[in-house]
Design a protein around this motif. Sequence first.
Motif, short mmCIF file in Angstrom:
data_model
loop_
_atom_site.label_atom_id
_atom_site.label_comp_id
_atom_site.label_asym_id
_atom_site.label_seq_id
_atom_site.Cartn_x
_atom_site.Cartn_y
_atom_site.Cartn_z
N ASP A 1 82.44 73.42 63.33
CA ASP A 1 81.46 73.96 62.37
C ASP A 1 81.31 75.47 62.47
O ASP A 1 80.21 76.00 62.31
CB ASP A 1 80.10 73.29 62.55
CG ASP A 1 80.02 71.95 61.83
OD1 ASP A 1 80.61 71.82 60.73
OD2 ASP A 1 79.38 71.03 62.37
N HIS A 2 82.41 76.17 62.72
CA HIS A 2 82.37 77.63 62.74
C HIS A 2 83.56 78.20 61.98
O HIS A 2 84.67 77.66 62.06
CB HIS A 2 82.36 78.15 64.18
CG HIS A 2 81.00 78.15 64.80
ND1 HIS A 2 80.41 76.98 65.26
CD2 HIS A 2 80.09 79.15 65.01
CE1 HIS A 2 79.20 77.28 65.74
NE2 HIS A 2 78.99 78.58 65.60
N THR B 1 73.12 83.57 64.92
CA THR B 1 73.87 82.56 65.69
C THR B 1 75.37 82.84 65.69
O THR B 1 76.15 82.00 66.13
CB THR B 1 73.60 81.16 65.13
OG1 THR B 1 73.97 81.11 63.74
CG2 THR B 1 72.14 80.77 65.28
N ASN B 2 75.77 83.99 65.15
CA ASN B 2 77.20 84.33 65.16
C ASN B 2 77.73 84.42 66.59
O ASN B 2 76.99 84.76 67.52
CB ASN B 2 77.43 85.67 64.45
CG ASN B 2 77.34 85.54 62.94
OD1 ASN B 2 77.12 84.45 62.41
ND2 ASN B 2 77.48 86.65 62.24
N LYS B 3 79.01 84.12 66.75
CA LYS B 3 79.65 84.19 68.05
C LYS B 3 80.82 85.18 67.99
O LYS B 3 81.55 85.22 67.00
CB LYS B 3 80.16 82.81 68.47
CG LYS B 3 79.07 81.76 68.61
CD LYS B 3 79.65 80.42 69.04
CE LYS B 3 78.58 79.33 69.06
NZ LYS B 3 77.52 79.61 70.04
N LYS C 1 83.55 69.50 60.70
CA LYS C 1 83.16 68.59 61.78
C LYS C 1 84.34 67.79 62.33
O LYS C 1 84.17 67.02 63.28
CB LYS C 1 82.08 67.62 61.28
CG LYS C 1 80.76 68.26 60.94
CD LYS C 1 79.77 67.22 60.40
CE LYS C 1 78.37 67.80 60.25
NZ LYS C 1 78.33 68.96 59.33
N GLU D 1 80.82 82.43 62.26
CA GLU D 1 79.46 82.00 61.93
C GLU D 1 79.40 80.48 61.83
O GLU D 1 80.43 79.81 61.67
CB GLU D 1 79.02 82.61 60.59
CG GLU D 1 79.78 82.08 59.39
CD GLU D 1 79.31 82.68 58.07
OE1 GLU D 1 78.47 83.59 58.09
OE2 GLU D 1 79.81 82.23 57.01
N ASN D 2 78.20 79.95 61.91
CA ASN D 2 78.00 78.52 61.74
C ASN D 2 78.26 78.16 60.28
O ASN D 2 77.66 78.71 59.38
CB ASN D 2 76.56 78.14 62.13
CG ASN D 2 76.34 76.65 62.11
OD1 ASN D 2 76.32 76.04 61.06
ND2 ASN D 2 76.16 76.07 63.29
N SER D 3 79.19 77.23 60.05
CA SER D 3 79.58 76.87 58.69
C SER D 3 78.47 76.18 57.92
O SER D 3 78.31 76.38 56.72
CB SER D 3 80.81 75.95 58.72
OG SER D 3 81.87 76.52 59.44
N GLN E 1 75.05 76.27 58.66
CA GLN E 1 73.84 77.08 58.55
C GLN E 1 74.16 78.52 58.95
O GLN E 1 73.82 78.96 60.05
CB GLN E 1 72.73 76.51 59.42
CG GLN E 1 72.26 75.13 58.98
CD GLN E 1 71.15 74.59 59.87
OE1 GLN E 1 71.22 74.69 61.09
NE2 GLN E 1 70.12 74.04 59.26
N PRO E 2 74.82 79.27 58.06
CA PRO E 2 75.21 80.64 58.41
C PRO E 2 73.99 81.52 58.71
O PRO E 2 73.02 81.53 57.96
CB PRO E 2 75.94 81.13 57.16
CG PRO E 2 76.31 79.89 56.40
CD PRO E 2 75.24 78.90 56.70
#
Length: 663
Positions: free
Chosen positions: A122-123, A150-152, A55, A141-143, A145-146
Motif C-alpha cells: 500500500d505504498h 506518513t511518507n517514507k 494490497k 506515500e500511503n496509497s 490514505q496519502p
Amino acid sequence: MFKYLFCFFMLFSLSSMGQKNTYDICIYGGTAAGVIAAYTAKMMGKTVLLIEPTKHVGGLTTGGLGFTDIGNKYAISGLSLDFYRRIGKHYGKFEQWIFEPHVAEAILLDYIKRSNTTVLYDHRIVSAKKGNGIIETIIVENSAQPSSATNKTIAAKMFIDCSYEGDLMAKAGVSYAVGREANSDYKETYNGVQMRETHQFPDGVDPYKTPGDPASGLLWGISSETLAPVGTGDKKVQTYNFRICLTNRKENMIPITEPANYDPSKFELLLRYLAKKKPVNLNDRVLKIDLMPNGKTDINNNGPFSTDMIGVNYEYPDGSYETRRKIAQNNADYIKELLYFLGHDERVPQHLRNEMLQWGYPKDEYPDNNHFTPQMYVREARRMIGAYVMTQHNCQGEEVVPDGIGMAAYTMDSHNCQRVVVNGMVKNEGDVQVGGFGPYPIAYRSLTPKAEECKNLLVPVCLSATHIAYGSIRMEPVFMALGQSASVAAALAIDTKKTVQEVDVKKVQQLLKQNPLLDGNGPEMLVDNDDNGVIVSGNWKKEKAGSFGPSRFTTNASDTAAGFVQFMPQISKSGKYTVYTYYAKSDKNAPQTNFQVFDGQKVNEIQITNASVAITGQTSGQWIPLGTFNFSKDKKPFVKITNKGKEGVVLADAILLVRGDQQ
C-alpha cells in the motif's frame, strides 16, 4: 569516481535517515517479476525492500491471467520456470501453466516467506532524488490514505523498477516512450498505425446511431478521428482490459447482477456485430473463455467488440494516480456491464444468454474486492529508451544480441489502439499478431538506462523496446526471468562496486546458467535436438512449427529405413533421475512412439501412445515422463527415439533429466 560517490552516498544515507530505511536493493512493484527479483536479491545475500502500491503481490499473474501466454517453453528458465513447476506440484503435475489466481498468490507469497523478504504494501512512489546520476533516495506515500505526514524515505544502493507503469524509472528522470514509433524510426514494418484482419469488424457494420446517417452521430466507443497512413507513429496506447475469473460451480458462484449505472446503449455496436457474425457460442469471437482448474475461467478479449475498452487509456501511462484510478474503474465497470448485458439483454441471441448465465463470480477469489480482480491488464505503458532498444529485428532473428540475460518467444502481439470509421464502416486499428519466429535473447542493455541518465537502476518490465517488440516480450514468464536477471546484476554491481552499465554480463549469464534456482543444486539436464549431444540416423527433417526450442526432428513411422534420434546427456552427478520427453500432440502423430533409455546397465524399452497424452494451456506440447532411473556419471546413458511403427509422424524434440533432489 563512482566508488567515491557510492561511499559518500551511503555515508549520507546512514547518517541522515537511519539504518531501518536503507537497503542494498529496493524493488518497486510487487508484480510477479518484482517478487522473483526480491527473492533473487535475498538469495544473493542482500538486504531487500519490495514496495507494492496495492494490497497484493503478483500483478497479472495473481490478477486473473492464469492461462499463461507462453510462446515457447524453451525460453523460460530459472526461477520463472520454478514458479510453474510449483504450480504443477500444487495440481499434482510436473509443471502447469494454467492456474487459479489464489493458487498463484500463495506460491508467490511463499517465495517471500522463504526468503524472509520485507514487503511494504500500500505504498507508491512520490519522488526520486538523484545525485551525479545515482538514485539516492525515493519517497513513497500511503496509497490508500496519502499524507505527507506518513511518507517514507527509502535509500538503497541499487533500485529495480518492476512496475507495469515504470513509475520509478520516470521519477528518476530516465528517458522513455509512450505509444507507437513510426516504422521509419527503427526500419520496422509492424509498428505505428496498423489496419489488419485480427479482432476486426467484418465489412458492412454501420457506425452511426441512425444507420446510414452520419448526422445522427457515432455509436458509443467509436472515435471521430481520421485514420493516419499505415506505419505512422503516435501516442496511442494499445487497449487494456481485465482478465476475468468466473466459475460455473454453483456452490462457489456469486451471480452476475446489474451493475450500478448500467448503460445498455454502450452495446449497440455489439448487437450489430452479433447480427452480422451470428456466433455459435461466446467463444466464437465474442469472449475468449479459457478453462481453468476447479470450474474457473481466464476470460480475455476475443473479436472486434469484447472485453477490450478501446481508446480510453491514452492518458494512463503518464497520468496521475487519480487519473489512473478512474481509467481502471471505467474499464472494470465496462466489463461488468458487458457480462450482465450478454446474460440478460433480450436482444442478445438466446443461446448466448443461456451460456453466459452459466457463469458467476467465484466466492474464493478476490474476497476483498467483491470477487473481481483488482489488477487491470496494463499491456503496455511506458517503455524505457535505454542503452539498447529491442526491435522487430531482434524478434525475427535478424539481429541477435550477445548480452542476452533472458529469452522471449511470443508472437509480436498488439491489441487495438483505436476504433474509427473507414469508408462508412466501423473498423478497429492497431491489432497485430505476427509470429513464426523462434526464441530469441533479450539484451541486458535493454534493462539499463543510458549511463548519463542513471547508474544504479534496472528496468526489467518497462524495458527498452519498441512498441511492436515489446508486444512479444511483455509476457509474465519473461518478466519473471528478467526480474531474476536484474537482481543478479544488481547484486554483482554492489559486490564489484560498479554501475549497472559496467556489470560483467558474462558473469551474470554464467551465474544464471550454473545456479538457476540460486540453491546450489545446479541446472537440470536438458538436451534439445539442436544441441551437440544428439546423434541422428535415418530420414529425419527439421521443422520449426510446434517445436520446443528452435526446431524439432520429424519422420514417418512407415519409413523403411531404420532411423533414430539419440540424445546423449552429460551426467555430472550420479543419482536417481526422472527422464522426460517433450511431446507435441497431433492427429498426424504415430499411434505410439518408441523410446529406449539406457541407464548404464541395460536398455529400457518404453512406449508413449498418442491417445494417452493430453495437452493443456497455450502450448504445443508438454513434458511426458518416461520413468525414473539410476544414472552414473561414469557411464554413457542415452535416450533414443526410433521410427519403428506403421503409420503417422514420429517426433524427436528434447529430453529432460531431473535429479531426485531437484524435484
